[in-house]
Enzyme design. Structure first.
Site: not given
Ligand SMILES: *[C@@H]1O[C@H](CO)[C@@H](O)[C@H](O)[C@H]1NC(C)=O
Ligand SMILES: *[C@@H]1O[C@H](CO)[C@@H](O)[C@H](O)[C@H]1NC(C)=O
Ligand SMILES: *[C@@H]1O[C@H](CO)[C@@H](O)[C@H](O)[C@H]1NC(C)=O
Ligand SMILES: *[C@@H]1O[C@H](CO)[C@@H](O)[C@H](O)[C@H]1NC(C)=O
Ligand SMILES: *[C@@H]1O[C@H](CO)[C@@H](O)[C@H](O)[C@H]1NC(C)=O
Ligand SMILES: *[C@@H]1O[C@H](CO)[C@@H](O)[C@H](O)[C@H]1NC(C)=O
Ligand SMILES: *[C@@H]1O[C@H](CO)[C@@H](O)[C@H](O)[C@H]1NC(C)=O
Length: 374
Positions: A83, A124, A243, A336
């Site tokens: 969510g 955050e 990334y 991540w």
């Protein structure tokens, strides 16, 4: 100051353990339910924990809400929630003992009903002194509630973890280090997003440098600040990004770090908010005549073709960082996130064979080292 592009995303994570020795070493990654990597393919060889993104705090009721989530019953008897929420809901929730309790109770109920092994808070970021104080209260009350529930249910306590800023100080606000350490099983230190072309358009940067002789912002300075704040190294889990970021060079012949640039390069296929995920990087490198390089002072990889320049973490950066995390006596690392990896390249670190270390060697190495601490 490093600014995370994740700011607008709040992740509430439900955690899945595959390991019985869950506290000995943490090799974890964030994972989305609709990931291209289904749970059944992930397996315990690569990760000890998965942080399943993401649930959210309802801004009206302050309960944990997974109503938008898909749930799954894959080969592990687990269900996954996801969510999105915003920081203000968290700030309001944390500001009041009554709404903290509402949130805490709902998080435990949902965690248990979906058979998760823990809960991870990803705020955050707390952005006032009051937020930071309330965060400490939240952690304390959450732990008390989890302890109580465990006694009543006769089940092991839910793990409690949080993703935190790379440094123990966020915009001159100190995290409640003591309350965090006393009440959480560990913290996931987001040692990335230090430089991105959106806010540092004029010079190429190492997006997740481990060391930085030109700036105070680095993974090492962040870990040091947590340790200086009194935080136990063995409750720190070091964050790795799967990334990079693409800049447009001013001059194709000037292509190192801190080379003059004209902001983001939006031509790279697969760039998402100018982030270039590992799986697209692999294609970029394979399909273009691309020079790749590793900078050992910063611990960052980069590659370029013409005026396209991408800073990222390849195998050598990941390897160096994992070795660093071991050396600091930390609990492990997280990434991540799984779905950004390409064919398990970074997850498996199988290209370490190039360095005469096989995938299994490195994890045996990491596990041995971390196990020997306990
Ligand atoms: C969760 O969110 C949905 C949709 O926003 C809402 O209808 C529902 O009432 C919420 N549930 C709780 C327990 O807050
Ligand atoms: C705390 O929240 C409860 C429930 O929403 C509310 O009744 C109470 O007035 C709030 N207290 C403060 C100090 O805001
Ligand atoms: C980048 O360069 C432009 C033009 O020289 C300047 O206006 C801007 O302030 C610079 N941005 C940063 C973040 O230094
Ligand atoms: C190759 O590089 C160019 C820009 O230099 C870019 O537009 C193109 O998308 C790249 N190819 C792939 C497969 O990434
Ligand atoms: C970038 O990649 C393209 C496509 O492979 C190639 O034609 C071109 O020569 C490369 N540019 C440089 C500067 O290497
Ligand atoms: C992924 O890796 C496997 C084994 O390492 C290899 O056989 C396969 O071709 C790879 N897939 C792609 C798309 O590169
Ligand atoms: C890896 O092993 C090969 C053959 O044993 C050797 O020639 C090479 O130097 C080694 N590479 C490294 C990085 O140690």
């Amino acid at each position: 100051m490093a600014i995370s592009l994740f700011t607008s995303i709040l992740l509430f994570l439900l955690q899945v353990c595959f390991s019985d020795d869950e506290k000995k070493v943490v090799k974890s990654s964030y994972w989305f339910f609709d990931s291209a990597y289904p749970l059944s393919n992930i397996g315990s060889t690569f990760y000890t924990h998965l942080l399943c993104a993401q649930a959210f705090v309802d801004p009206n009721t302050f309960q944990l809400n997974i109503s938008n989530s898909k749930t799954a019953q894959p080969s592990y008897d687990l269900s996954i929630a996801r969510g999105i929420a915003d920081d203000s809901a968290l700030s309001s929730m944390a500001s009041n003992a009554s709404t903290r309790k509402t949130f805490i109770d709902s998080s435990i109920t949902i965690g248990r009903s979906y058979n998760f092994h823990g809960l991870d808070l990803d705020w955050e970021f707390p952005s006032t002194t009051t937020d930071m104080t309330n965060l400490g209260l939240l952690f304390k009350e959450w732990r008390e509630a989890v302890e109580k529930e465990s006694k009543n249910s006769n089940k092991p306590q839910l793990l409690l973890t949080a993703a935190v800023y790379y440094s123990s100080v966020f915009c001159s606000l100190s995290y409640p280090a003591e309350a965090t350490e006393n009440n959480l099983d560990w913290i996931n230190v987001m040692a990335f997003d230090f430089g991105a072309p959106t806010w540092k358009p004029n010079l190429t940067e190492a997006p997740a440098a481990l060391y930085n002789q030109f700036s105070e912002v680095s993974g090492d300075s962040g870990i040091s600040s947590w340790i200086q704040a009194g935080f136990l190294a063995r409750k720190i889990v070091f964050g790795l990004p799967y990334y990079g970021y693409a800049w447009k060079l001013k001059d194709a012949n000037n292509h190192g770090f801190l080379a003059p640039a004209n902001g983001p390069d939006i031509t790279v296929d697969g760039a998402l908010e100018f982030r270039v995920v590992t799986k697209k990087l692999v294609q970029f490198i394979a399909q273009n005549i691309t020079i790749t390089a590793f900078n050992s002072m910063l611990v960052s990889d980069y590659c370029y073709n013409g005026t396209t320049w991408i800073g990222y973490d390849d195998v050598q950066s990941i390897y160096t960082k994992v070795t660093y995390a071991k050396g600091k006596g930390s609990l492990g690392y997280f990434s991540w996130q799984i779905d950004l990896d390409y064919n398990w390249t970074l997850s498996k670190l199988n290209r370490l064979k190039l360095m005469n270390l096989s995938f299994s060697n490195i994890f045996v190495l990491v596990s041995r080292f971390l196990n020997s601490l306990l």
